[in-house]
Scaffold this motif. Structure first.
Motif, mmCIF file in Angstrom:
data_model
loop_
_atom_site.group_PDB
_atom_site.id
_atom_site.type_symbol
_atom_site.label_atom_id
_atom_site.label_comp_id
_atom_site.label_asym_id
_atom_site.label_seq_id
_atom_site.Cartn_x
_atom_site.Cartn_y
_atom_site.Cartn_z
ATOM 1 N N LEU A 293 0.851 -1.193 0.000
ATOM 2 C CA LEU A 293 0.000 0.000 0.000
ATOM 3 C C LEU A 293 0.882 1.236 0.000
ATOM 4 O O LEU A 293 1.556 1.525 0.994
ATOM 5 N N GLY A 294 0.886 1.959 -1.111
ATOM 6 C CA GLY A 294 1.726 3.155 -1.181
ATOM 7 C C GLY A 294 1.851 3.663 -2.593
ATOM 8 O O GLY A 294 1.097 3.284 -3.483
ATOM 9 N N SER A 295 2.799 4.562 -2.804
ATOM 10 C CA SER A 295 3.186 5.181 -4.073
ATOM 11 C C SER A 295 2.419 6.471 -4.323
ATOM 12 O O SER A 295 1.482 6.826 -3.603
ATOM 13 N N CYS A 296 2.794 7.163 -5.420
ATOM 14 C CA CYS A 296 2.118 8.406 -5.798
ATOM 15 C C CYS A 296 0.714 8.142 -6.292
ATOM 16 O O CYS A 296 -0.078 9.063 -6.453
ATOM 17 N N THR A 297 0.388 6.865 -6.520
ATOM 18 C CA THR A 297 -0.961 6.501 -6.962
ATOM 19 C C THR A 297 -1.873 6.209 -5.779
ATOM 20 O O THR A 297 -3.013 6.674 -5.736
ATOM 21 N N GLY A 298 -1.395 5.425 -4.810
ATOM 22 C CA GLY A 298 -2.277 4.938 -3.757
ATOM 23 C C GLY A 298 -1.693 4.955 -2.369
ATOM 24 O O GLY A 298 -1.881 3.992 -1.614
ATOM 25 N N ARG A 321 2.606 -10.561 4.036
ATOM 26 C CA ARG A 321 3.131 -9.361 4.690
ATOM 27 C C ARG A 321 2.476 -8.127 4.056
ATOM 28 O O ARG A 321 2.257 -8.082 2.852
ATOM 29 N N LEU A 322 2.178 -7.154 4.881
ATOM 30 C CA LEU A 322 1.579 -5.900 4.426
ATOM 31 C C LEU A 322 2.588 -4.787 4.630
ATOM 32 O O LEU A 322 2.962 -4.481 5.764
ATOM 33 N N VAL A 323 3.038 -4.197 3.521
ATOM 34 C CA VAL A 323 3.991 -3.086 3.561
ATOM 35 C C VAL A 323 3.233 -1.805 3.231
ATOM 36 O O VAL A 323 2.571 -1.715 2.193
ATOM 37 N N VAL A 324 3.331 -0.833 4.130
ATOM 38 C CA VAL A 324 2.629 0.442 3.941
ATOM 39 C C VAL A 324 3.662 1.554 3.802
ATOM 40 O O VAL A 324 4.536 1.710 4.661
ATOM 41 N N VAL A 325 3.525 2.324 2.733
ATOM 42 C CA VAL A 325 4.462 3.419 2.451
ATOM 43 C C VAL A 325 3.665 4.708 2.269
ATOM 44 O O VAL A 325 3.089 4.942 1.195
ATOM 45 N N PRO A 326 3.575 5.553 3.290
ATOM 46 C CA PRO A 326 2.854 6.827 3.126
ATOM 47 C C PRO A 326 3.460 7.654 2.004
ATOM 48 O O PRO A 326 4.689 7.651 1.805
ATOM 49 N N ALA A 335 -2.271 10.357 9.049
ATOM 50 C CA ALA A 335 -2.720 9.000 9.355
ATOM 51 C C ALA A 335 -2.450 8.643 10.813
ATOM 52 O O ALA A 335 -3.229 7.903 11.433
ATOM 53 N N MET A 336 -1.377 9.198 11.370
ATOM 54 C CA MET A 336 -1.091 8.989 12.797
ATOM 55 C C MET A 336 -2.147 9.653 13.664
ATOM 56 O O MET A 336 -2.680 9.051 14.599
ATOM 57 N N ARG A 337 -2.458 10.906 13.321
ATOM 58 C CA ARG A 337 -3.427 11.663 14.121
ATOM 59 C C ARG A 337 -4.797 10.985 14.111
ATOM 60 O O ARG A 337 -5.520 11.014 15.120
ATOM 61 N N LYS A 338 -5.150 10.366 13.006
ATOM 62 C CA LYS A 338 -6.451 9.703 12.887
ATOM 63 C C LYS A 338 -6.460 8.315 13.521
ATOM 64 O O LYS A 338 -7.523 7.685 13.606
ATOM 65 N N GLY A 339 -5.288 7.833 13.917
ATOM 66 C CA GLY A 339 -5.207 6.510 14.531
ATOM 67 C C GLY A 339 -5.058 5.380 13.537
ATOM 68 O O GLY A 339 -5.023 4.203 13.931
ATOM 69 N N ASP A 340 -4.969 5.693 12.241
ATOM 70 C CA ASP A 340 -4.903 4.647 11.224
ATOM 71 C C ASP A 340 -3.569 3.911 11.234
ATOM 72 O O ASP A 340 -3.519 2.708 10.933
ATOM 73 N N VAL A 341 -2.499 4.620 11.564
ATOM 74 C CA VAL A 341 -1.191 3.962 11.640
ATOM 75 C C VAL A 341 -1.194 2.925 12.750
ATOM 76 O O VAL A 341 -0.764 1.775 12.564
ATOM 77 N N ALA A 349 0.931 -4.708 10.006
ATOM 78 C CA ALA A 349 1.558 -4.003 8.886
ATOM 79 C C ALA A 349 2.961 -3.528 9.231
ATOM 80 O O ALA A 349 3.280 -3.262 10.387
ATOM 81 N N THR A 350 3.795 -3.413 8.202
ATOM 82 C CA THR A 350 5.127 -2.831 8.320
ATOM 83 C C THR A 350 5.121 -1.481 7.625
ATOM 84 O O THR A 350 4.859 -1.405 6.421
ATOM 85 N N PHE A 351 5.382 -0.414 8.368
ATOM 86 C CA PHE A 351 5.487 0.919 7.784
ATOM 87 C C PHE A 351 6.947 1.212 7.442
ATOM 88 O O PHE A 351 7.847 0.889 8.225
ATOM 89 N N VAL A 352 7.169 1.815 6.273
ATOM 90 C CA VAL A 352 8.515 2.209 5.880
ATOM 91 C C VAL A 352 8.518 3.702 5.555
ATOM 92 O O VAL A 352 7.484 4.361 5.557
ATOM 93 N N THR A 353 9.706 4.233 5.273
ATOM 94 C CA THR A 353 9.889 5.666 5.041
ATOM 95 C C THR A 353 8.993 6.184 3.918
ATOM 96 O O THR A 353 8.910 5.559 2.853
ATOM 97 N N PRO A 354 8.318 7.310 4.127
ATOM 98 C CA PRO A 354 7.560 7.907 3.028
ATOM 99 C C PRO A 354 8.452 8.105 1.802
ATOM 100 O O PRO A 354 9.575 8.601 1.902
ATOM 101 N N GLY A 355 7.960 7.697 0.648
ATOM 102 C CA GLY A 355 8.737 7.797 -0.581
ATOM 103 C C GLY A 355 8.272 6.772 -1.596
ATOM 104 O O GLY A 355 7.157 6.259 -1.513
#
Length: 424
Positions: A293-298, A321-326, A335-341, A349-355
């Motif tokens: 889940l990520g990229s300039c598209t989604g 595995r679920l990889v999430v890239v803001p 997404a943090m403020r909303k509690g979604d993270v 899920a595994t969150f990685v560096t935005p990019g």
């Protein structure tokens, strides 16, 4: 004239332009990403000493954020030093995110502008009524040296979208359906405008996803006429004056196409081409090793939110595995403020560096031989996200989350309908 033609004419200092004409346009913003250190090399090879307009140039280090090899680190060092020496203050380092989201977050994108970047998905910015297109390193170097670039006035295709989306169907499904029907080469060096009540009812995030994927049709640029939704979104972001442009009512399009989005069900682009599109229902049950889940598209806040809704108080499948890239740091914080993270981390899920991360197959989630990935990204050719013997299915963020939950391709419509019934 069409609004796109008026934008080009204004930038070229002309009263009018016509299809096929070559025009030399003033560029309002030029963006360089860290895939293209050659831009700096070409600038110097052309005899460049000082950039033409440092306030109209931005460097965004997003494709290798942070650097995962010595060569990438050297390239990023070169770019930082170049910006410092040239007085380019719009340098966004590896903590910022994907260039297309970063520029929007920081109010650099506005209606009526010409934005040119070293990234093919610059068509994204048509969502704001801008002329956005991608070029290579040498063309961008010309802009840095002169502030201008020649462009050919494109033919313009109108795609009219009517109807309402069904539960579990998103702009990503719509554009995949369109690409599947028209083909990956349909709009080469043409402009694609989206109109209709379906488009005007969508959020900015969905409009960006729609315009982003026109690149996969070969489009030179995309366009959505700015409306109240656009202007309200930009109100607190853009700090400069701008003038939206409107097409003349008697403008004649090169072609007009019509789609009823209410008839579209969730879609997937299947290996190994973006226009190899099938209804998701045909592929239910296909095992998935990675959901991305990520990229300039989604990778925007809305995309993370729908995944959190699907996975709240649940856990991803043990074999997936679920990889999430803001898409950006701003998106990550929202997404943090909303509690979604927190919801997604608790779901596994595994969150990685935005990019850009694994979207271009360099790091942070690349695939091994024989692995299957479902992604909210924009390309699925062999080797795009790692090994050439891996397979990528492209779908909506909801489809990605649903697959992560069950470990296989799953129709998100049924999950979301159940959640609606439970909440009511």
């Amino acid at each position: 004239m069409h609004a796109i033609e008026k934008i080009l004419a204004r930038a070229a200092g002309q009263d009018s332009v016509r299809t096929g004409q070559i025009v030399n346009c003033r560029v309002d913003l030029a963006e360089v990403n860290d895939l293209y250190p050659q831009t700096i090399i070409s600038f110097h090879e052309m005899g460049g000493e000082r950039v033409h307009s440092p306030d109209r140039i931005t460097f965004i280090l997003d494709h290798y954020a942070p650097a995962s090899s010595i060569q990438q680190a050297e390239n990023q060092k070169l770019m930082r030093e170049f910006c410092h020496d040239q007085g380019i203050e719009l340098l966004f380092d590896v903590n910022s995110g994907v260039c297309h989201q970063v520029m929007v977050d920081h109010g650099l994108v506005y209606p009526g502008m010409i934005l040119i970047a070293t990234d093919s998905h610059t068509t994204t910015h048509g969502a704001f009524g801008a002329f956005g297109t991608g070029v290579g390193a040498t063309d961008l170097a010309v802009i840095m040296a002169t502030g201008h670039l020649w462009l050919r006035v494109p033919e313009i295709i109108r795609i009219h979208l009517s109807g309402e989306l069904s539960a579990g169907v998103y702009a990503k499904d719509v554009i995949l359906h369109i690409i599947g029907k028209l083909g990956a080469d349909y709009a080469i060096y043409k402009a694609v405008e989206f109109t209709g009540p379906a488009v005007t009812s969508w959020s900015v995030s969905e409009r960006m996803a729609l315009c982003n994927m026109t690149t996969e049709m070969g489009a030179k640029c995309a366009y959505i006429q700015p409306d109240e939704v656009t202007l309200n979104f930009l109100k607190d972001k853009v700090k400069r004056d701008y003038e939206p442009v409107e097409s003349d009512p008697d403008f004649q399009y090169a072609e007009e196409l019509f789609f009823d989005v209410s008839r579209i069900q969730p879609q997937l682009a299947t290996p190994y081409s973006v226009d190899n599109v099938r209804p998701l229902s045909d592929l239910v049950g296909t095992p998935v090793h990675q959901a991305y889940l990520g990229s300039c598209t989604g990778g925007r806040a809305e995309d993370i939110a729908v995944a959190a809704r699907i996975l709240k108080d649940k856990h991803i499948n043990k074999n997936t595995r679920l990889v999430v890239v803001p898409a950006s740091r701003h998106v990550y914080l929202e997404a943090m403020r909303k509690g979604d993270v927190e919801t997604l981390v608790e779901a596994g899920a595994t969150f990685v560096t935005p990019g850009c991360a694994a979207c271009l197959g360099t790091h942070e989630g690349i695939l091994a031989s024989g692995e299957v990935c479902i992604a909210s990204t924009n390309r699925n050719f062999p080797g795009r996200m790692g090994h050439t013997q891996s397979a990528i299915y492209l779908g909506s963020p909801a489809a990605v989350a649903a697959a992560a939950l069950n470990g296989q391709i799953t129709d998100p419509s049924k999950i979301l309908l159940n959640l609606e019934q439970e909440s009511s």
